[in-house]
Design a protein around this motif. Structure first.
Motif, PDB file in Angstrom:
ATOM      1  N   GLY A   1      46.067  26.768  30.159  1.00 61.60           N
ATOM      2  CA  GLY A   1      46.491  25.382  30.310  1.00 61.60           C
ATOM      3  C   GLY A   1      47.745  25.089  29.513  1.00 61.60           C
ATOM      4  O   GLY A   1      48.676  24.422  29.994  1.00 61.60           O
ATOM      5  N   ARG A   2      47.786  25.593  28.269  1.00 66.99           N
ATOM      6  CA  ARG A   2      48.980  25.386  27.439  1.00 66.99           C
ATOM      7  C   ARG A   2      50.191  26.101  28.043  1.00 66.99           C
ATOM      8  O   ARG A   2      51.305  25.554  28.056  1.00 66.99           O
ATOM      9  CB  ARG A   2      48.715  25.882  26.009  1.00 66.99           C
ATOM     10  CG  ARG A   2      47.727  25.031  25.243  1.00 66.99           C
ATOM     11  CD  ARG A   2      47.692  25.402  23.772  1.00 66.99           C
ATOM     12  NE  ARG A   2      47.170  26.760  23.557  1.00 66.99           N
ATOM     13  CZ  ARG A   2      45.879  27.050  23.373  1.00 66.99           C
ATOM     14  NH1 ARG A   2      44.969  26.075  23.403  1.00 66.99           N
ATOM     15  NH2 ARG A   2      45.486  28.289  23.162  1.00 66.99           N
ATOM     16  N   TYR A   3      49.981  27.315  28.532  1.00 65.43           N
ATOM     17  CA  TYR A   3      51.081  28.074  29.141  1.00 65.43           C
ATOM     18  C   TYR A   3      51.652  27.322  30.346  1.00 65.43           C
ATOM     19  O   TYR A   3      52.873  27.172  30.490  1.00 65.43           O
ATOM     20  CB  TYR A   3      50.588  29.457  29.566  1.00 65.43           C
ATOM     21  CG  TYR A   3      51.635  30.281  30.282  1.00 65.43           C
ATOM     22  CD1 TYR A   3      52.463  31.154  29.585  1.00 65.43           C
ATOM     23  CD2 TYR A   3      51.801  30.179  31.663  1.00 65.43           C
ATOM     24  CE1 TYR A   3      53.436  31.908  30.244  1.00 65.43           C
ATOM     25  CE2 TYR A   3      52.778  30.914  32.324  1.00 65.43           C
ATOM     26  CZ  TYR A   3      53.586  31.777  31.616  1.00 65.43           C
ATOM     27  OH  TYR A   3      54.548  32.518  32.267  1.00 65.43           O
ATOM     28  N   LEU A   4      50.766  26.855  31.218  1.00 65.67           N
ATOM     29  CA  LEU A   4      51.220  26.181  32.431  1.00 65.67           C
ATOM     30  C   LEU A   4      51.890  24.847  32.121  1.00 65.67           C
ATOM     31  O   LEU A   4      52.903  24.488  32.736  1.00 65.67           O
ATOM     32  CB  LEU A   4      50.043  25.974  33.384  1.00 65.67           C
ATOM     33  CG  LEU A   4      49.464  27.248  34.006  1.00 65.67           C
ATOM     34  CD1 LEU A   4      48.215  26.929  34.820  1.00 65.67           C
ATOM     35  CD2 LEU A   4      50.499  27.957  34.865  1.00 65.67           C
ATOM     36  N   GLU A   5      51.326  24.108  31.182  1.00 66.23           N
ATOM     37  CA  GLU A   5      51.940  22.834  30.817  1.00 66.23           C
ATOM     38  C   GLU A   5      53.363  23.066  30.327  1.00 66.23           C
ATOM     39  O   GLU A   5      54.294  22.344  30.711  1.00 66.23           O
ATOM     40  CB  GLU A   5      51.115  22.128  29.746  1.00 66.23           C
ATOM     41  CG  GLU A   5      51.685  20.774  29.361  1.00 66.23           C
ATOM     42  CD  GLU A   5      50.753  19.974  28.463  1.00 66.23           C
ATOM     43  OE1 GLU A   5      50.967  18.752  28.358  1.00 66.23           O
ATOM     44  OE2 GLU A   5      49.814  20.562  27.890  1.00 66.23           O
ATOM     45  N   SER A   6      53.549  24.086  29.495  1.00 66.98           N
ATOM     46  CA  SER A   6      54.884  24.392  28.990  1.00 66.98           C
ATOM     47  C   SER A   6      55.813  24.824  30.114  1.00 66.98           C
ATOM     48  O   SER A   6      56.973  24.391  30.189  1.00 66.98           O
ATOM     49  CB  SER A   6      54.790  25.503  27.934  1.00 66.98           C
ATOM     50  OG  SER A   6      56.073  25.898  27.499  1.00 66.98           O
ATOM     51  N   ALA A   7      55.292  25.661  31.043  1.00 67.76           N
ATOM     52  CA  ALA A   7      56.129  26.162  32.142  1.00 67.76           C
ATOM     53  C   ALA A   7      56.536  25.046  33.086  1.00 67.76           C
ATOM     54  O   ALA A   7      57.706  24.978  33.519  1.00 67.76           O
ATOM     55  CB  ALA A   7      55.378  27.255  32.899  1.00 67.76           C
ATOM     56  N   PHE A   8      55.613  24.153  33.418  1.00 64.16           N
ATOM     57  CA  PHE A   8      55.950  23.059  34.323  1.00 64.16           C
ATOM     58  C   PHE A   8      56.874  22.045  33.651  1.00 64.16           C
ATOM     59  O   PHE A   8      57.788  21.503  34.287  1.00 64.16           O
ATOM     60  CB  PHE A   8      54.681  22.367  34.825  1.00 64.16           C
ATOM     61  CG  PHE A   8      53.891  23.191  35.802  1.00 64.16           C
ATOM     62  CD1 PHE A   8      54.504  23.828  36.864  1.00 64.16           C
ATOM     63  CD2 PHE A   8      52.513  23.325  35.674  1.00 64.16           C
ATOM     64  CE1 PHE A   8      53.781  24.582  37.773  1.00 64.16           C
ATOM     65  CE2 PHE A   8      51.764  24.069  36.574  1.00 64.16           C
ATOM     66  CZ  PHE A   8      52.417  24.704  37.629  1.00 64.16           C
ATOM     67  N   THR A   9      56.641  21.787  32.381  1.00 62.75           N
ATOM     68  CA  THR A   9      57.509  20.867  31.654  1.00 62.75           C
ATOM     69  C   THR A   9      58.923  21.408  31.575  1.00 62.75           C
ATOM     70  O   THR A   9      59.908  20.659  31.724  1.00 62.75           O
ATOM     71  CB  THR A   9      56.949  20.617  30.239  1.00 62.75           C
ATOM     72  OG1 THR A   9      55.633  20.065  30.337  1.00 62.75           O
ATOM     73  CG2 THR A   9      57.833  19.653  29.460  1.00 62.75           C
ATOM     74  N   ALA A  10      59.062  22.726  31.360  1.00 62.41           N
ATOM     75  CA  ALA A  10      60.388  23.353  31.312  1.00 62.41           C
ATOM     76  C   ALA A  10      61.107  23.235  32.647  1.00 62.41           C
ATOM     77  O   ALA A  10      62.338  23.313  32.700  1.00 62.41           O
ATOM     78  CB  ALA A  10      60.248  24.825  30.916  1.00 62.41           C
TER      79      ALA A  10
END
Length: 408
Positions: free
Chosen positions: A61-70
């Motif tokens: 979840g943390r990985y995806l949140e960071s990737a989508f935010t980027a």
């Protein structure tokens, strides 16, 4: 004769000129983006996310949140129902186009923690080109990676709204997230599902409903050596049930049924077992198949083979089937036409034996297209699961082209 030859040559030349061509700029961008997907696949595989693994789901979840935010997305987290581990990650973008699109994939895999140590991420060459291996790399981390690397190919004019939803319990029927997927799909122009495909690449017009069959057998405990005749052996009755119901499976392309789990509450070697539960996996393509199976099973179980044994059964519908509508078939035709511009054929399978979240999305009454992830092999087999990296440029091109077609 010369006139005929000249006419034929002219016709061939005209046909060649008229043959549809790919969008050169988009294809160049997809080809340039493709190499980056390998590092993303490695990162995704190295976060272990077996269904129910709360730690792994939190990390993903943390990985995806960071990737989508980027990638300039606005991220929200949605809680699945029923105590399912992990949050559904939903990312949204606003654009200036006309279409509203939902892209779906899942972060959970069938592998429990420790599978990565036995089968770590690796790259290998093959006659078909480079392969990337790892637990869950095909199903469905390839789908997530395809979405992440399609996003840079898009601009605001390619959609009015773009939503991505990644859930955490697909491998167990999406019982905690299915309703959310249906709600997110409502009002969408179309839903694009990024489950993996095979090689040769294909789309599917249908996926199966996933259903659970539970049969409990109550017997009578007794000493296995001193007085076995005084007991009622529930395990023997369960074996009889397995033997007399195995033909309820109707083979490839039809109704599928298999017993998959045997449970005992008090398994002791020297006691005649008095309580056994059988759990089976049932795949159906429509409600009629479900109802017919249930009637046939109950008929087989109405008279136990051992006097005094008590047998009860439950047939539980989990995930609904997906069957392509005319609008969904139009999306398939569009995808095949896109591949044709690349000189590639995209096959179509009428119905697969697996169940997917396309079934939940279709409940919203919108067009759905399935199997837009990477082509791969060996899903649900730790040592062999891999994806074909040579296909990445055309898969990114396909996804971006469909979004543009639907969203502009």
């Amino acid at each position: 004769m010369k006139t005929l030859i000249a006419a034929a040559c002219a016709l061939l030349a005209t046909t060649a000129l008229a043959a549809p061509k790919p969008d050169a700029a988009l294809l160049k961008a997809a080809t340039a983006e493709a190499p980056a997907i390998t590092a993303t696949l490695k990162s995704l595989v190295e976060i272990e996310t077996g269904t129910g693994d709360a730690e792994g789901m939190a990390s993903m979840g943390r990985y995806l949140e960071s990737a989508f935010t980027a990638r300039a997305g606005t991220v929200t987290r949605m809680q699945p129902t029923g105590g399912v581990a992990g949050e559904i990650i939903v990312a949204r973008w606003k654009g200036t186009g006309k279409g509203k699109l939902l892209l779906i994939a899942h972060m959970d895999t069938v592998y429990q923690r420790g599978a990565l140590a036995r089968a770590p991420f690796k790259l290998m060459d093959s006659p078909q080109g480079p392969l990337a291996y790892g637990p869950g790399i095909s199903d469905d981390k390839s789908g997530i990676a395809t979405i992440l690397h399609t996003l840079p190919l898009l601009t605001a004019k390619d959609y009015a709204e773009l939503t991505v939803a990644i859930n955490t319990d697909e491998e167990r029927g999406s019982l905690g997230s299915g309703t959310t997927i249906t709600e997110l799909a409502k009002g969408m122009t179309a839903v694009l599902s990024f489950e993996p495909t095979s090689m040769p690449e294909r789309l599917t017009r249908g996926t199966s409903a996933t259903n659970t069959v539970i049969v409990t057998v109550k017997g009578k405990a007794s000493h296995a050596g001193g007085a076995p005749e005084a007991g009622i052996n529930s395990l023997v009755e369960a074996a009889h049930i397995i033997q007399t119901t195995k033909d309820l499976d109707r083979g490839q392309g039809n109704r599928r049924f298999n017993w998959t789990v045997v449970e005992q509450q008090r398994g002791v070697r020297n006691i005649i077992p008095d309580d056994v539960t059988l759990i089976g996996d049932l795949r159906t393509s429509n409600l009629a198949q479900f109802d017919q199976f249930k009637a046939e099973l109950l008929d087989r179980l109405k008279t136990p083979s051992i006097p005094g044994a008590v047998v009860s059964a439950e047939v539980r519908m989990n995930r609904p089937p997906f069957t392509a509508t005319p609008a969904s078939n139009a999306l398939i035709d569009e995808a095949r036409a896109i591949y044709a511009t690349l000189g590639k054929e995209l096959l179509v399978m009428e119905r697969g034996g697996g169940g997917t979240d396309a079934g939940y999305a279709a409940l919203a009454g919108v067009p759905v297209i399935e199997s837009l992830g990477l082509p791969g092999f060996g899903a649900h087999t730790t040592q062999a699961e891999y994806v074909f990296l040579e296909a990445v440029p055309r898969r990114l091109y396909l996804a971006a082209s469909l979004i543009r077609k639907l969203g502009r």
